[in-house]
Design an enzyme around this catalytic site. Sequence first.
Site, PDB file in Angstrom:
ATOM      1  N   HIS A 101       6.463  61.032  24.613  1.00  0.00           N
ATOM      2  CA  HIS A 101       6.763  60.648  24.247  1.00  0.00           C
ATOM      3  C   HIS A 101       5.496  60.478  23.837  1.00  0.00           C
ATOM      4  O   HIS A 101       5.094  59.622  22.892  1.00  0.00           O
ATOM      5  CB  HIS A 101       6.948  59.555  25.173  1.00  0.00           C
ATOM      6  N   GLU A 102       4.020  60.676  24.263  1.00  0.00           N
ATOM      7  CA  GLU A 102       2.872  59.701  23.658  1.00  0.00           C
ATOM      8  C   GLU A 102       2.523  61.089  22.284  1.00  0.00           C
ATOM      9  O   GLU A 102       1.626  60.314  22.162  1.00  0.00           O
ATOM     10  CB  GLU A 102       1.797  59.708  25.028  1.00  0.00           C
ATOM     11  N   HIS A 111       3.652  60.214  19.709  1.00  0.00           N
ATOM     12  CA  HIS A 111       1.894  58.557  19.291  1.00  0.00           C
ATOM     13  C   HIS A 111       1.047  59.866  18.289  1.00  0.00           C
ATOM     14  O   HIS A 111       1.117  59.007  17.373  1.00  0.00           O
ATOM     15  CB  HIS A 111       2.186  57.713  20.044  1.00  0.00           C
ATOM     16  N   ASP A 164       7.505  49.648  22.082  1.00  0.00           N
ATOM     17  CA  ASP A 164       7.094  49.998  21.015  1.00  0.00           C
ATOM     18  C   ASP A 164       8.282  49.029  19.964  1.00  0.00           C
ATOM     19  O   ASP A 164       7.862  49.287  18.896  1.00  0.00           O
ATOM     20  CB  ASP A 164       7.711  51.392  20.912  1.00  0.00           C
TER      21      ASP A 164
END
Length: 192
Positions: free
Chosen positions: A4-5, A8, A81
């Site tokens: 997930h990170e 980004h 988000d």
Amino acid sequence: TAYHEAGHAILFHVLPDMEPVYTISIIPTGMGAAGYTMPLPENDEMFNTKGKMLQDITTRLGGRVAEELIFDDITTGASQDIKQATQMARAMVTQYGMSDKFGLIGLESVQNKYLDGRTVLNCGDATEAEIDLEVMKILSECHQKAKELLDGNRDALDQLAAFLIEHETITGEEFMEILNSDSQKIIEEKQQ
């Protein structure tokens, strides 16, 4: 959380108007976030452009898109988000005149921010439904852009996620080294 990170972070890197990554972590913050990707603002900008806002929405959707690509499933981890991306897309349509469909008409106004900061629509129900469609269109286009970019950077996504799983937090410099060189070499150096 690592993927997930990483989603980004890679979008912060590949989109031209986004700030460089300062740090990435998969350590929960205690504020409902399982991790974070923090950019380092290079400029103190007073105004935002439509292009930059679209890139910002795309970057916010990067975590969800990474989950979709890697696990063929999604989690609740992207809720904040999605909320922020939706608010930004809605403001583009209703407040900033950044919608081709509606042009320069102000469809929403923000009440006194010192009281409750609530937004008030300046249109009828039929237009409100069209606003929702326009917001969904922006979000869908940004989601598709994030998917194309992350799919095209799949190796970097995998390497960054593996590094995060091993080390939990990395700096922007380490992030750039991972993107620009062999991640195994960096992992070995960090262990020494």
